[in-house]
Design a protein around this motif. Structure first.
Motif, PDB file in Angstrom:
ATOM      1  N   GLU A 261       0.819  -1.200   0.000  1.00 23.59           N
ATOM      2  CA  GLU A 261       0.000   0.000   0.000  1.00 23.59           C
ATOM      3  C   GLU A 261       0.863   1.266   0.000  1.00 23.59           C
ATOM      4  N   GLY A 262       1.912   1.228  -0.793  1.00 28.36           N
ATOM      5  CA  GLY A 262       2.751   2.412  -0.947  1.00 28.36           C
ATOM      6  C   GLY A 262       3.791   2.598   0.117  1.00 28.36           C
ATOM      7  N   LEU A 263       3.821   1.696   1.124  1.00 28.44           N
ATOM      8  CA  LEU A 263       4.803   1.795   2.187  1.00 28.44           C
ATOM      9  C   LEU A 263       5.795   0.658   2.067  1.00 28.44           C
ATOM     10  N   ARG A 264       7.025   0.936   2.481  1.00 31.48           N
ATOM     11  CA  ARG A 264       8.033  -0.110   2.553  1.00 31.48           C
ATOM     12  C   ARG A 264       8.314  -0.402   4.027  1.00 31.48           C
ATOM     13  N   LEU A 265       8.203  -1.701   4.398  1.00 28.97           N
ATOM     14  CA  LEU A 265       8.412  -2.126   5.771  1.00 28.97           C
ATOM     15  C   LEU A 265       9.554  -3.126   5.820  1.00 28.97           C
ATOM     16  N   THR A 266      10.283  -3.109   6.934  1.00 30.86           N
ATOM     17  CA  THR A 266      11.349  -4.079   7.153  1.00 30.86           C
ATOM     18  C   THR A 266      10.908  -5.029   8.265  1.00 30.86           C
ATOM     19  N   ALA A 267      11.084  -6.329   8.021  1.00 28.74           N
ATOM     20  CA  ALA A 267      10.651  -7.338   9.011  1.00 28.74           C
ATOM     21  C   ALA A 267      11.602  -8.518   8.973  1.00 28.74           C
ATOM     22  N   LYS A 268      11.500  -9.391  10.011  1.00 26.26           N
ATOM     23  CA  LYS A 268      12.265 -10.629  10.014  1.00 26.26           C
ATOM     24  C   LYS A 268      11.681 -11.598   8.988  1.00 26.26           C
ATOM     25  N   ASP A 269      12.544 -12.407   8.380  1.00 26.01           N
ATOM     26  CA  ASP A 269      12.029 -13.359   7.396  1.00 26.01           C
ATOM     27  C   ASP A 269      11.109 -14.402   8.033  1.00 26.01           C
ATOM     28  N   SER A 270      11.241 -14.623   9.382  1.00 27.14           N
ATOM     29  CA  SER A 270      10.374 -15.596  10.044  1.00 27.14           C
ATOM     30  C   SER A 270       8.976 -15.031  10.305  1.00 27.14           C
ATOM     31  N   ASP A 271       8.801 -13.683  10.155  1.00 27.20           N
ATOM     32  CA  ASP A 271       7.511 -13.061  10.411  1.00 27.20           C
ATOM     33  C   ASP A 271       6.654 -12.951   9.161  1.00 27.20           C
ATOM     34  N   ILE A 272       7.141 -13.426   8.014  1.00 24.25           N
ATOM     35  CA  ILE A 272       6.320 -13.364   6.798  1.00 24.25           C
ATOM     36  C   ILE A 272       6.172 -14.760   6.235  1.00 24.25           C
TER      37      ILE A 272
END
Length: 789
Positions: free
Chosen positions: A663-674
């Motif tokens: 939705e137009g935003l870039r988020l950073t997360a752990k690979d285990s959370d996706i």
């Protein structure tokens, strides 16, 4: 029947059991078994229940029926016991009378005379004496009598002390002789005392004398005693007269209690051996015969460990031919078959299992044991033939015939031929015949007629011991030579005896031996298979438990991931809020230069996307059972943040962290959370967004659904427009069960803030609110806190 009678609670109940005999009709036999089954149910539901004491009052009740008779105290007390037992039994059994149709008629015969019972109980003490309280006159007489006796004893004691020492007896005391109070004196003092001598001591040195002064008081006491006896007799006569109209009812009650005691004894016997009432069939000629887990009743009653047998005879099968070695249990089986049928038809539940079906036999014939008689000039064989002649003459299709060792005690060839002819005749004439034999020729009869069934009792060929297991459709070996060898006969004798056997006998013996070996192997295989099946079931249960545990853990892990995602989004929202505050400052500066606020709008849209992610994460339920491994993460694939329904595109992999565009935003997360999402789910998400967008943009006149948001901005509205904007947002927040709602009204003149708080004060759904913190916007913001926040 004596062993069953031991379970009875009274002599009358035991007597009833000893008098039992096979019922003359099928209906009465069924009714007797059903009555025992009902009583068995009563005892199983109430193990501690008992019928109570049942006195034998037959003679007493017969006397009660005679006009003018008076019952003794002992008999009246027994009548009170009968009334009490009758009342309590009627009370206990009436509580379940709807479920006891067979017992109900007996319950209805039980007398209940509570007032008369209380009168009887209140008349006598524990020793059986009439109480003083039984009547006012009796109480008066006994009080007077006690006083007169006490006075006389004191008078005699004073008089005794006044006598000279030569007359007194040391340590003598007042005593009673022939119902009169007497004074002990020395014989030589007789003249000094005078009065009436009533007795003397064993040494004749002491006389027991009623002094002249005691004669008149004693006469008064005697008159009072006569009056007491007269009043007691009147009381007994009065109680007897009250009971007399109930003589017939009490007789019927006594008989009903006798039957109930017999039933409870038979029910306790059934419970002790775990038996179930068999089904009695109508026409014996066509009815099936099947015994499930049958046992010899006498052996069971004696407490022995009995091997049960199952015996099923199909349509048209009427002769059971049992063969096998001596001491193998053939005669015990024969007697068990007879006793099970006789007991069933006598109203006793035999030791059989559920599902047993028996024909109703109108006659039973048995030839068991040696009936030779020197007086009658009968040998064993002659006696057996005489019995067989009588059976062939009288037995019919409603008969049960039991014959032990048929054709024995004579030449085996002729005896076997005669026995074969008799068995063939019985197969056509009699409903069921059970025969035991050692004759090899009879074992072949089953091949000549479908009515004849071979059976044997298993014998352990290695240990040479019986197992007492009944085997249908297989004749038994005699094991005579094997047993003789085990008992010590020389081997040469055994071998010579084997050679003397005819070829046909040896062939049959070898065949039976092979059959036994094959059966043993089959049993071993069956047992092994059963054991393996049990282990497989146990393994399956263990895996089922492990699978359930894995699913539970999967749900827990997914729930934890969803919670982690929600926390992550909440932290992201705070970052966005701080960015918006900074953008607002820039917006204020840009307004003067003509900037249209697109930067601020983009930030707000990003914050809205995060809020939707929070709600969707909270609403999403785990779906257990998906255990297939996910595909490896690659840039460009559609992914979802665990615990939410929002999807995005994976832009970049940075070691154990990833960059997602949503939705137009870039988020950073752990690979285990996706987690990757399939194309169908992604297309469905896009369709849902397009549909929602089209509804929001429609101008058909329908109002779009109020979106659920954690924040509403009222700045720029007039005071009279606040209610229309705020209330739908509050409704949506309450429905979505949000923990809070952030209302932005700005600082300005404070009019918007006052109107907002006025509306919040009047809304019962809102427990409280507060001004925003410095990070939340200070006094320009009101934070609404809902229940459970």
């Amino acid at each position: 029947m004596d062993r069953i009678a031991a379970y009875a609670g009274s002599d009358l109940g035991a007597e009833h059991i000893r008098d039992l005999a096979p019922q003359p009709s099928l209906g009465r036999a069924r009714a007797a078994l059903e009555s025992v089954s009902e009583m068995q149910g009563v005892l199983e539901r109430n193990p501690g229940w008992s019928l109570g004491a049942i006195p034998n009052l037959r003679e007493t009740l017969a006397k009660l029926g005679i006009e003018g008779s008076v019952l003794e105290a002992e008999s009246l007390i027994a009548c009170s016991v009968l009334l009490r037992t009758s009342r309590l039994a009627g009370r206990d059994l009436s509580a379940a009378a709807v479920d006891l149709p067979r017992l109900q008629p007996r319950v209805e015969r039980l007398a209940s005379e509570r007032s008369l019972e209380k009168r009887l109980v209140g008349t006598f003490d524990e020793a059986g004496h009439v109480l003083d309280s039984a009547s006012r006159e009796l109480g008066r007489i006994r009080r007077t009598l006690r006083g007169r006796r006490s006075d006389l004893v004191r008078q005699l004691e004073v008089y005794a002390r006044s006598l000279p020492e030569r007359v007194q007896v040391p340590e003598g005391s007042i005593t009673v002789r022939a119902g009169r109070y007497c004074l002990p004196i020395r014989r030589e003092g007789r003249g000094a005392v005078g009065g009436i001598v009533h007795d003397e001591s064993a040494t004749r040195r002491t006389l027991f004398v009623e002094p002249p002064a005691a004669i008149e008081p004693m006469n008064e006491i005697r008159e009072l005693e006569i009056g007491e006896a007269r009043e007691v007799h009147r009381i007994l006569r009065s109680l007897t007269d009250e009971l007399r109209p109930l003589a017939r009812s009490l007789t019927d009650t006594l008989e009903a209690l006798r039957e109930l005691d017999s039933l409870q004894a038979r029910a306790r016997f059934a419970i002790s051996h775990g038996g179930s009432a068999p089904t009695l069939a109508g026409e014996p000629a066509a009815s099936p015969y099947g015994v499930v887990r049958g046992r010899h009743p006498l052996l069971v009653a004696s407490g022995e460990d009995v091997v049960p047998f199952d015996l099923e005879l199909g349509e048209g099968e009427s002769v059971l031919l049992v063969s096998g070695p001596n001491a193998g249990g053939k005669t015990v089986l024969l007697k068990a078959i007879g006793l099970i049928s006789i007991l069933s038809q006598s109203g006793v539940i035999p030791p059989v299992g559920s599902g047993t079906r028996l024909p109703f036999f109108r006659s039973v014939f048995a030839v068991i044991g040696d009936e030779q008689s020197i007086e009658a000039s009968l040998s064993t064989f002659s006696a057996q033939v005489s019995n067989l002649e009588m059976i062939l003459r009288e037995a019919d299709e409603a008969s049960l015939v039991l014959i032990d060792e048929i054709g024995s005690a004579t030449d085996p060839a002729e005896g076997g031929a005669l026995a074969g002819a008799v068995v063939q005749r019985l197969a056509r004439q009699v409903r069921l015949t059970a025969v035991t034999t050692h004759l090899g020729s009879l074992k072949a009869l089953a091949a000549e007629s479908h009515k004849i069934v071979n059976a044997s009792l298993e014998f352990d060929a290695v240990a040479l011991e019986p197992t007492f297991q009944l085997v249908r459709d297989r004749p038994g070996r005699s094991y005579a030579l094997e047993i003789a060898a085990r008992l010590g006969l020389p081997r040469a004798i055994i071998e010579e005896a084997r050679e003397r056997l005819s070829g046909e006998v040896r062939a049959i013996d070898d065949l039976l031996r092979d059959l036994e070996t094959a059966q043993a192997e089959l049993d071993a295989t069956r047992e092994s298979t059963r054991s393996r099946a049990a282990r497989l079931v146990e393994t399956e249960n263990q895996w089922t438990k492990r699978w359930a545990e894995l699913q539970r853990r999967e749900v827990e892990v997914e729930s934890a991931a969803r919670n982690a995602a929600e926390r992550y989004l909440l932290e992201a929202r705070k970052d966005v809020d701080r960015a918006i505050e900074r953008l607002e400052d820039r917006y204020a500066a840009a307004a003067s230069t003509g900037d249209d606020g697109t930067t601020e709008n983009a930030a707000r849209e990003a914050r809205d996307a995060i809020e939707r992610g929070i709600r969707e994460s909270r609403d999403r339920k785990p779906v257990p059972g998906n255990t297939s491994p996910p595909p490896p993460l690659q840039p460009g694939m559609d992914v979802r943040l665990r615990g939410t329904r929002r999807t995005g595109r994976l832009v970049e992999l940075r070691g154990r962290r990833v960059v997602i565009e949503a939705e137009g935003l870039r988020l950073t997360a752990k690979d285990s959370d996706i987690e990757p999402v399939g194309p169908e789910e992604s297309d469905a998400q896009d369709a849902e967004e397009r549909a929602r967008g089209s509804v929001d943009r429609s101008d058909t006149g329908h109002h779009p659904e109020i979106p659920v948001r954690l924040e509403i901005d009222l700045r720029g509205l007039r005071v009279d427009e606040v209610e229309a904007a705020l209330l739908p947002a509050l409704d949506a927040a309450v429905v979505a069960d949000l923990p809070w709602l952030r209302v932005i009204h700005g600082k300005g003149t404070g009019a918007l803030r006052a109107r907002v708080r006025e509306l919040l004060e009047s809304d019962a759904r809102i427990p409280g609110y507060r001004s925003g913190s410095a990070e939340e916007g200070g006094t320009g913001v009101t934070v609404v806190e809902f229940q459970g926040a």
